[in-house]
Design a protein around this motif. Structure first.
Motif, PDB file in Angstrom:
ATOM      1  N   TYR A  90       0.467  -0.961   0.146  1.00 52.23           N
ATOM      2  CA  TYR A  90      -0.019  -0.058   0.063  1.00 52.23           C
ATOM      3  C   TYR A  90       0.602   1.350  -0.009  1.00 52.23           C
ATOM      4  O   TYR A  90       0.349   1.691  -1.280  1.00 52.23           O
ATOM      5  N   ASP A  91       1.752   1.651   1.053  1.00 54.23           N
ATOM      6  CA  ASP A  91       2.234   2.733   1.530  1.00 54.23           C
ATOM      7  C   ASP A  91       3.584   2.652   2.362  1.00 54.23           C
ATOM      8  O   ASP A  91       3.103   2.889   3.692  1.00 54.23           O
ATOM      9  N   LEU A  92       4.488   1.892   1.910  1.00 53.80           N
ATOM     10  CA  LEU A  92       5.468   1.258   3.013  1.00 53.80           C
ATOM     11  C   LEU A  92       6.131   2.536   3.923  1.00 53.80           C
ATOM     12  O   LEU A  92       6.104   2.914   5.126  1.00 53.80           O
ATOM     13  N   ALA A  93       6.197   4.069   3.170  1.00 51.98           N
ATOM     14  CA  ALA A  93       6.096   5.367   4.256  1.00 51.98           C
ATOM     15  C   ALA A  93       5.180   5.686   5.463  1.00 51.98           C
ATOM     16  O   ALA A  93       5.002   5.717   6.239  1.00 51.98           O
ATOM     17  N   GLY A 121       5.359  -5.918  15.522  1.00 56.83           N
ATOM     18  CA  GLY A 121       6.261  -6.588  14.146  1.00 56.83           C
ATOM     19  C   GLY A 121       5.461  -5.865  12.909  1.00 56.83           C
ATOM     20  O   GLY A 121       4.604  -5.371  13.386  1.00 56.83           O
ATOM     21  N   VAL A 122       6.076  -6.309  11.909  1.00 55.59           N
ATOM     22  CA  VAL A 122       5.545  -6.527  10.804  1.00 55.59           C
ATOM     23  C   VAL A 122       5.846  -7.445   9.788  1.00 55.59           C
ATOM     24  O   VAL A 122       7.248  -8.142  10.118  1.00 55.59           O
ATOM     25  N   GLY A 123       4.896  -7.930   9.250  1.00 55.16           N
ATOM     26  CA  GLY A 123       4.918  -8.633   8.107  1.00 55.16           C
ATOM     27  C   GLY A 123       4.845  -8.607   6.623  1.00 55.16           C
ATOM     28  O   GLY A 123       4.155  -7.791   5.833  1.00 55.16           O
ATOM     29  N   ALA A 124       5.563  -9.222   5.971  1.00 53.93           N
ATOM     30  CA  ALA A 124       5.784  -7.941   4.390  1.00 53.93           C
ATOM     31  C   ALA A 124       6.837  -9.516   3.381  1.00 53.93           C
ATOM     32  O   ALA A 124       7.406 -10.320   3.934  1.00 53.93           O
ATOM     33  N   THR A 143      12.022  -4.427   2.411  1.00 56.63           N
ATOM     34  CA  THR A 143      10.725  -3.912   3.624  1.00 56.63           C
ATOM     35  C   THR A 143      11.181  -3.938   4.959  1.00 56.63           C
ATOM     36  O   THR A 143      11.061  -3.025   5.462  1.00 56.63           O
ATOM     37  N   LEU A 144      10.952  -5.126   5.503  1.00 57.17           N
ATOM     38  CA  LEU A 144      11.585  -5.673   7.017  1.00 57.17           C
ATOM     39  C   LEU A 144      12.690  -4.649   6.872  1.00 57.17           C
ATOM     40  O   LEU A 144      12.352  -4.945   8.293  1.00 57.17           O
ATOM     41  N   LEU A 145      13.668  -5.023   6.241  1.00 56.91           N
ATOM     42  CA  LEU A 145      14.928  -4.428   6.723  1.00 56.91           C
ATOM     43  C   LEU A 145      14.326  -3.209   7.242  1.00 56.91           C
ATOM     44  O   LEU A 145      15.024  -2.297   8.424  1.00 56.91           O
ATOM     45  N   ALA A 146      13.906  -1.847   6.389  1.00 60.57           N
ATOM     46  CA  ALA A 146      13.516  -0.616   6.722  1.00 60.57           C
ATOM     47  C   ALA A 146      12.217  -0.568   7.594  1.00 60.57           C
ATOM     48  O   ALA A 146      13.054   0.397   8.626  1.00 60.57           O
ATOM     49  N   CYS A 147      11.620  -1.600   8.062  1.00 58.64           N
ATOM     50  CA  CYS A 147      11.111  -1.532   9.369  1.00 58.64           C
ATOM     51  C   CYS A 147      12.013  -2.067  10.666  1.00 58.64           C
ATOM     52  O   CYS A 147      11.778  -1.440  11.996  1.00 58.64           O
ATOM     53  N   VAL A 148      12.404  -2.828  10.867  1.00 57.68           N
ATOM     54  CA  VAL A 148      13.507  -2.918  12.022  1.00 57.68           C
ATOM     55  C   VAL A 148      14.223  -2.310  11.764  1.00 57.68           C
ATOM     56  O   VAL A 148      14.244  -1.658  13.227  1.00 57.68           O
ATOM     57  N   ASP A 185       9.632  -6.521  18.221  1.00 60.03           N
ATOM     58  CA  ASP A 185      10.047  -7.594  18.733  1.00 60.03           C
ATOM     59  C   ASP A 185      10.078  -8.788  17.898  1.00 60.03           C
ATOM     60  O   ASP A 185      10.690 -10.136  17.713  1.00 60.03           O
ATOM     61  N   TYR A 186       9.420  -8.933  16.684  1.00 53.99           N
ATOM     62  CA  TYR A 186       9.335  -9.903  15.328  1.00 53.99           C
ATOM     63  C   TYR A 186       9.290  -9.625  14.386  1.00 53.99           C
ATOM     64  O   TYR A 186       9.354  -8.418  13.596  1.00 53.99           O
ATOM     65  N   ILE A 187       9.323 -10.305  13.068  1.00 56.65           N
ATOM     66  CA  ILE A 187       8.738  -9.770  11.945  1.00 56.65           C
ATOM     67  C   ILE A 187       8.240 -11.087  11.424  1.00 56.65           C
ATOM     68  O   ILE A 187       8.764 -12.694  11.605  1.00 56.65           O
ATOM     69  N   MET A 188       7.521 -11.293  10.732  1.00 53.70           N
ATOM     70  CA  MET A 188       6.695 -12.263   9.681  1.00 53.70           C
ATOM     71  C   MET A 188       7.578 -12.498   8.174  1.00 53.70           C
ATOM     72  O   MET A 188       6.996 -11.129   7.513  1.00 53.70           O
ATOM     73  N   LEU A 189       8.879 -13.458   7.792  1.00 54.42           N
ATOM     74  CA  LEU A 189       9.226 -13.246   6.643  1.00 54.42           C
ATOM     75  C   LEU A 189       8.738 -14.193   5.969  1.00 54.42           C
ATOM     76  O   LEU A 189       9.001 -15.531   6.159  1.00 54.42           O
ATOM     77  N   SER A 190       8.424 -14.159   4.909  1.00 52.10           N
ATOM     78  CA  SER A 190       7.204 -14.649   3.536  1.00 52.10           C
ATOM     79  C   SER A 190       8.281 -14.677   2.462  1.00 52.10           C
ATOM     80  O   SER A 190       9.067 -14.299   1.774  1.00 52.10           O
ATOM     81  N   GLY A 191       8.782 -16.100   2.220  1.00 54.70           N
ATOM     82  CA  GLY A 191       9.309 -16.713   1.210  1.00 54.70           C
ATOM     83  C   GLY A 191      11.163 -16.230   0.727  1.00 54.70           C
ATOM     84  O   GLY A 191      11.657 -16.067  -0.172  1.00 54.70           O
ATOM     85  N   CYS A 192      11.705 -15.238   1.862  1.00 44.82           N
ATOM     86  CA  CYS A 192      12.911 -15.278   1.805  1.00 44.82           C
ATOM     87  C   CYS A 192      14.057 -15.452   2.342  1.00 44.82           C
ATOM     88  O   CYS A 192      14.887 -15.602   1.934  1.00 44.82           O
ATOM     89  N   TYR A 193      13.583 -16.382   3.305  1.00 44.89           N
ATOM     90  CA  TYR A 193      14.467 -17.586   3.706  1.00 44.89           C
ATOM     91  C   TYR A 193      14.546 -18.367   3.620  1.00 44.89           C
ATOM     92  O   TYR A 193      13.890 -19.469   4.436  1.00 44.89           O
ATOM     93  N   THR A 194      14.588 -19.500   1.974  1.00 38.73           N
ATOM     94  CA  THR A 194      14.202 -21.265   2.156  1.00 38.73           C
ATOM     95  C   THR A 194      15.010 -21.826   1.722  1.00 38.73           C
ATOM     96  O   THR A 194      16.597 -21.404   1.483  1.00 38.73           O
ATOM     97  N   LEU A 195      14.619 -22.805   1.029  1.00 39.67           N
ATOM     98  CA  LEU A 195      15.862 -24.144   1.292  1.00 39.67           C
ATOM     99  C   LEU A 195      16.640 -23.877  -0.405  1.00 39.67           C
ATOM    100  O   LEU A 195      17.752 -23.855  -0.738  1.00 39.67           O
TER     101      LEU A 195
END
Length: 320
Positions: free
Chosen positions: A140-143, A166-169, A174-179, A185-195
């Motif tokens: 939507y609007d990261l800023a 936390g933030v989920g993305a 995006t998640l690095l900018a939020c961190v 406390d948490y991030i929900m990381l989708s599809g960015c650290y897989t086998l």
């Protein structure tokens, strides 16, 4: 306040919100029960999932269980509002097989986030959520999400309204900018650290370790290509048909897994937990059988030699 313990595996509740296909109430309850019986005590949901259906079904399932015996996360940023254009028979246009009587409205303001959380708690039948994530702000609007939404989440935590935020993305950037912008406390990381692929390993996960942010790793089957012992001919990867190169890489990994007495999806789950920043894997399930499979995979033993062999073949980074 100490963040709740979530690991090692939780249930992602998009499917019980009729993701892609209708699921009966009985099948949804059976899926939740199978996850519970398999040891999951962390359940992740969102208003987005079935326009509130996932939250309602999860709330009914948890209603007779002790509140200190489970953890629930939900998400804010998308309000559910009446859809003035609804006509009989219209279904949701974002992948959920539910009537489109409601629509989503982006609102990262304090009023919007408080309203979203209050409505989620009503659907869940809970007095509080353990973790609240800002949901897909970059869609939507990261800023605005960073400047408006994240300070509100920090305020809710300081008030004691929620235990952790936390933030989920789907984007490591995006998640690095939020961190970097907030005390999460948490991030929900989708599809960015897989086998298959680890873009989050370069900057995001080290930043999480440095700041004490725990990572909930989701999408660990890479939207399907890692979900079966043998790579299917029409495999999907990141929501699209997998390229020939990606299929070939996955097939090589599957072959090495077999040599070491395990299979591709089991290795995918275990690899996704190996990074020290990762606190848990959250896996979806569209049936009780899938929930049982997820539990069996997390409980399986995977030999350390497998990771050495994969690294030697340059299929995963050395030291993973």
């Amino acid at each position: 306040m100490t963040a709740p313990e979530v690991g090692p595996i939780g249930l992602g509740c998009a499917s019980i919100g009729n993701l892609y296909r209708e699921m009966s109430g009985a099948d949804a309850a059976g899926t939740l029960q199978a996850a519970w019986d398999g040891g999951s005590r962390y359940f992740d949901t969102a208003p987005h999932y079935g326009l509130g259906l996932s939250e309602r079904r999860l709330g009914r399932f948890l209603a007779d269980r002790p509140r200190d015996g489970f953890l629930v996360s939900t998400k804010v940023g998308r309000l559910l509002v009446e859809n003035p254009d609804y006509s009989d028979g219209d279904t949701d246009d974002e992948g959920f097989a539910v009537p489109a009587t409601l629509k989503r409205q982006w609102d990262p303001s304090e009023a919007g986030i408080r309203r979203s959380l209050e409505e989620s708690l009503t659907r869940l039948g809970l007095e509080r959520a353990d973790i609240v994530y800002l949901h897909d702000p970059d869609a939507y609007d990261l800023a605005a999400g960073i400047e408006q939404g994240l300070p509100v989440l920090e305020k809710l935590r300081s008030e004691g309204t929620v235990d952790a935020v936390g933030v989920g993305a789907n984007s490591a950037e995006t998640l690095l900018a939020c961190v970097e912008a907030a005390e999460l406390d948490y991030i929900m990381l989708s599809g960015c650290y897989t086998l298959l692929d680890q873009p989050a390993a370069h900057e995001l996960l080290p930043a999480c370790l440095a700041k004490g942010v725990q990572v909930i790793n989701v999408g660990v089957y890479a939207t399907g290509i890692l979900a079966q012992p043998q790579v299917p001919a029409r495999a999907h990867y990141k929501y699209a048909p997998a390229s020939a190169d990606i299929q070939a890489k996955a097939a090589r990994i599957a072959g090495i897994c077999e040599r070491f007495g395990t299979d591709l999806p089991t290795a995918a789950v275990h690899f996704s937990l190996r990074h020290p920043a990762v606190a848990a894997v959250v896996a979806g399930a569209s049936s009780a059988a899938q929930a049982e499979q997820n539990a069996a995979r997390i409980q399986a033993q995977v030999p350390e030699e497998l990771w050495t062999a994969l690294a030697t073949e340059e299929l995963i980074p050395h030291g993973s």
